[in-house]
Scaffold this motif. Structure first.
Motif, PDB file in Angstrom:
ATOM      1  N   HIS A 200       0.860  -1.186   0.000  1.00 41.35           N
ATOM      2  CA  HIS A 200       0.000   0.000   0.000  1.00 41.35           C
ATOM      3  C   HIS A 200       0.901   1.243   0.000  1.00 41.35           C
ATOM      4  O   HIS A 200       1.731   1.409   0.875  1.00 41.35           O
ATOM      5  N   HIS A 201       0.729   2.067  -1.003  1.00 42.00           N
ATOM      6  CA  HIS A 201       1.520   3.304  -1.063  1.00 42.00           C
ATOM      7  C   HIS A 201       0.689   4.382  -1.748  1.00 42.00           C
ATOM      8  O   HIS A 201       0.195   4.193  -2.850  1.00 42.00           O
ATOM      9  N   PHE A 202       0.514   5.520  -1.068  1.00 38.53           N
ATOM     10  CA  PHE A 202      -0.272   6.615  -1.622  1.00 38.53           C
ATOM     11  C   PHE A 202       0.659   7.734  -2.073  1.00 38.53           C
ATOM     12  O   PHE A 202       1.506   8.195  -1.320  1.00 38.53           O
ATOM     13  N   ASP A 203       0.482   8.157  -3.322  1.00 34.56           N
ATOM     14  CA  ASP A 203       1.242   9.269  -3.883  1.00 34.56           C
ATOM     15  C   ASP A 203       0.319  10.484  -3.894  1.00 34.56           C
ATOM     16  O   ASP A 203      -0.536  10.627  -4.776  1.00 34.56           O
ATOM     17  N   PRO A 204       0.466  11.391  -2.925  1.00 30.43           N
ATOM     18  CA  PRO A 204      -0.460  12.532  -2.833  1.00 30.43           C
ATOM     19  C   PRO A 204      -0.320  13.510  -3.993  1.00 30.43           C
ATOM     20  O   PRO A 204      -1.298  14.166  -4.369  1.00 30.43           O
ATOM     21  N   ALA A 205       0.868  13.616  -4.568  1.00 27.07           N
ATOM     22  CA  ALA A 205       1.065  14.558  -5.681  1.00 27.07           C
ATOM     23  C   ALA A 205       0.344  14.064  -6.935  1.00 27.07           C
ATOM     24  O   ALA A 205      -0.364  14.824  -7.615  1.00 27.07           O
ATOM     25  N   ALA A 206       0.501  12.787  -7.249  1.00 27.22           N
ATOM     26  CA  ALA A 206      -0.133  12.227  -8.437  1.00 27.22           C
ATOM     27  C   ALA A 206      -1.562  11.770  -8.179  1.00 27.22           C
ATOM     28  O   ALA A 206      -2.282  11.429  -9.115  1.00 27.22           O
ATOM     29  N   ARG A 207      -1.976  11.755  -6.896  1.00 29.29           N
ATOM     30  CA  ARG A 207      -3.309  11.297  -6.505  1.00 29.29           C
ATOM     31  C   ARG A 207      -3.535   9.853  -6.955  1.00 29.29           C
ATOM     32  O   ARG A 207      -4.545   9.502  -7.559  1.00 29.29           O
ATOM     33  N   VAL A 208      -2.548   9.015  -6.654  1.00 25.07           N
ATOM     34  CA  VAL A 208      -2.634   7.598  -7.024  1.00 25.07           C
ATOM     35  C   VAL A 208      -2.427   6.757  -5.763  1.00 25.07           C
ATOM     36  O   VAL A 208      -1.475   6.981  -5.004  1.00 25.07           O
ATOM     37  N   LEU A 209      -3.330   5.804  -5.569  1.00 23.31           N
ATOM     38  CA  LEU A 209      -3.183   4.837  -4.486  1.00 23.31           C
ATOM     39  C   LEU A 209      -2.666   3.542  -5.103  1.00 23.31           C
ATOM     40  O   LEU A 209      -3.376   2.864  -5.848  1.00 23.31           O
ATOM     41  N   HIS A 210      -1.397   3.238  -4.837  1.00 22.69           N
ATOM     42  CA  HIS A 210      -0.766   2.042  -5.381  1.00 22.69           C
ATOM     43  C   HIS A 210      -1.000   0.869  -4.430  1.00 22.69           C
ATOM     44  O   HIS A 210      -0.709   0.949  -3.235  1.00 22.69           O
ATOM     45  N   LEU A 211      -1.522  -0.222  -4.971  1.00 18.82           N
ATOM     46  CA  LEU A 211      -1.757  -1.437  -4.196  1.00 18.82           C
ATOM     47  C   LEU A 211      -1.033  -2.600  -4.855  1.00 18.82           C
ATOM     48  O   LEU A 211      -0.877  -2.632  -6.077  1.00 18.82           O
ATOM     49  N   SER A 212      -0.608  -3.547  -4.049  1.00 17.98           N
ATOM     50  CA  SER A 212       0.039  -4.737  -4.589  1.00 17.98           C
ATOM     51  C   SER A 212      -0.992  -5.608  -5.307  1.00 17.98           C
ATOM     52  O   SER A 212      -2.126  -5.766  -4.838  1.00 17.98           O
ATOM     53  N   ASN A 213      -0.584  -6.192  -6.430  1.00 17.78           N
ATOM     54  CA  ASN A 213      -1.501  -7.091  -7.141  1.00 17.78           C
ATOM     55  C   ASN A 213      -1.618  -8.438  -6.436  1.00 17.78           C
ATOM     56  O   ASN A 213      -2.375  -9.305  -6.868  1.00 17.78           O
ATOM     57  N   ARG A 214      -0.855  -8.612  -5.366  1.00 14.16           N
ATOM     58  CA  ARG A 214      -0.957  -9.852  -4.590  1.00 14.16           C
ATOM     59  C   ARG A 214      -2.106  -9.801  -3.580  1.00 14.16           C
ATOM     60  O   ARG A 214      -2.455 -10.818  -2.993  1.00 14.16           O
ATOM     61  N   LEU A 215      -2.662  -8.611  -3.374  1.00 10.61           N
ATOM     62  CA  LEU A 215      -3.735  -8.464  -2.399  1.00 10.61           C
ATOM     63  C   LEU A 215      -5.041  -9.037  -2.937  1.00 10.61           C
ATOM     64  O   LEU A 215      -5.410  -8.817  -4.088  1.00 10.61           O
ATOM     65  N   ARG A 216      -5.752  -9.749  -2.085  1.00  9.89           N
ATOM     66  CA  ARG A 216      -7.083 -10.220  -2.428  1.00  9.89           C
ATOM     67  C   ARG A 216      -8.074  -9.054  -2.334  1.00  9.89           C
ATOM     68  O   ARG A 216      -7.759  -8.026  -1.717  1.00  9.89           O
ATOM     69  N   PRO A 217      -9.254  -9.172  -2.922  1.00 10.55           N
ATOM     70  CA  PRO A 217     -10.221  -8.062  -2.902  1.00 10.55           C
ATOM     71  C   PRO A 217     -10.512  -7.523  -1.505  1.00 10.55           C
ATOM     72  O   PRO A 217     -10.590  -6.310  -1.307  1.00 10.55           O
ATOM     73  N   GLY A 218     -10.668  -8.417  -0.551  1.00 11.35           N
ATOM     74  CA  GLY A 218     -10.929  -7.967   0.813  1.00 11.35           C
ATOM     75  C   GLY A 218      -9.770  -7.165   1.388  1.00 11.35           C
ATOM     76  O   GLY A 218      -9.967  -6.174   2.088  1.00 11.35           O
ATOM     77  N   GLN A 219      -8.553  -7.593   1.073  1.00 15.44           N
ATOM     78  CA  GLN A 219      -7.371  -6.868   1.542  1.00 15.44           C
ATOM     79  C   GLN A 219      -7.247  -5.519   0.838  1.00 15.44           C
ATOM     80  O   GLN A 219      -6.848  -4.522   1.456  1.00 15.44           O
TER      81      GLN A 219
END
Length: 289
Positions: A200-219
């Motif tokens: 989980h990584h949020f880039d406030p400048a680009a307004r993008v929430l980066h999530l790992s593709n390994r995460l299940r939908p609930g995660q």
């Protein structure tokens, strides 16, 4: 309802309102001697008396209900295992301490933990296995555990705010990810990208929430809920963390994230909706799962 707990609460209410036993007895339409017996656990707090208390003082009936002291009792038994084993302290004594004087019980536990940590550090120093200062405070993660323990793992205002957001965002079973994605995009201009090496990584400048593709939908939903908490309730999270810790400190930052995680859990599984569903299916565990 615990008679011990109700009696202590009744005394506390009378003392806070600065009433004598005779004055409160008149309000409750009972005799002073009967009131005295209730305050000292000889008689139970009856329903008629409870109703008069709520009408006269606007006190929620839950004020007199017994809180869940099971964890506190368990911690006391662990901390005082030797004393219990030697019969110096009985399990009944621990239960009464947790019920009647939970603050004293918590202080006793805290002193026990500090003593245990000090003994371990002294042993390490004596064995040459470490050079830590025995006077060092607990780690930030230990502090956060105590932060939630002091609040009995329940943050009322945070819970209500999360449930309100769940209603506003349209969070429903099977549609949580979609609802939270829409909320992030429409309210905050944040888009999702499942391309991160980190969870989980949020880039406030680009307004993008980066999530790992390994995460299940609930995660994914949980991470999105945490980010929504930080975006929409950041000031409240900071204020709650500041109740115990200095703003900007490592422990304060961890407490703030901890509350955001709590918010996310309440957002993706709102208590009221879940409780209603549990009642409707008669607590059928398989269907609830």
């Amino acid at each position: 309802m615990s008679r011990t707990y109700a009696g202590a609460r009744l005394r506390r209410l009378r003392e806070e309102r600065r009433l004598s036993q005779a004055e409160l007895a008149r309000v409750l339409a009972i005799s002073p001697s009967y009131l005295n017996q209730m305050e000292h656990d000889s008689r139970p707090l009856t329903v008629p008396v409870l109703l008069r208390l709520t009408e006269a003082f606007g006190v929620d009936p839950g004020f007199f209900s017994e809180r869940d002291t099971s964890r506190l009792v368990a911690d006391l038994r662990e901390a005082l295992a030797a004393e219990v084993a030697s019969a110096r302290v009985s399990p009944t004594d621990l239960a009464e301490l947790a019920s009647r004087m939970p603050t004293v019980a918590s202080v006793l536990l805290d002193l026990g933990r500090r003593s245990h940590a000090l003994a371990e550090r002294l042993a390490e120093a004596a064995d040459g296995r470490g050079n830590e200062d025995p006077s060092l405070p607990r780690s930030p993660h230990e502090e956060i555990r105590e932060f939630f323990y002091r609040r009995q793992n329940y943050l009322h205002d945070t819970d209500l705010a999360a449930e309100e957001l769940a209603r506003a965002a349209g969070v429903r079973p099977g549609e949580v990810v979609r609802a939270l994605s829409a909320r992030l995009a429409e309210r905050h201009g944040v888009r999702l990208a499942t391309d991160s090496d980190r969870l989980h990584h949020f880039d406030p400048a680009a307004r993008v929430l980066h999530l790992s593709n390994r995460l299940r939908p609930g995660q994914q939903a949980f991470r999105m809920g945490t980010q929504l908490a930080l975006l929409e309730f950041g000031d409240q999270l900071s204020a709650l963390a500041s109740e115990d810790y200095e703003e900007g400190s490592a422990t304060w930052s961890l407490a703030r994230i901890g509350v955001a995680n709590y918010f996310a859990a309440a957002l993706i599984l709102p208590y009221t909706a879940f409780h209603t569903a549990a009642e409707e299916v008669r607590y059928d565990i398989e269907r609830l799962t």
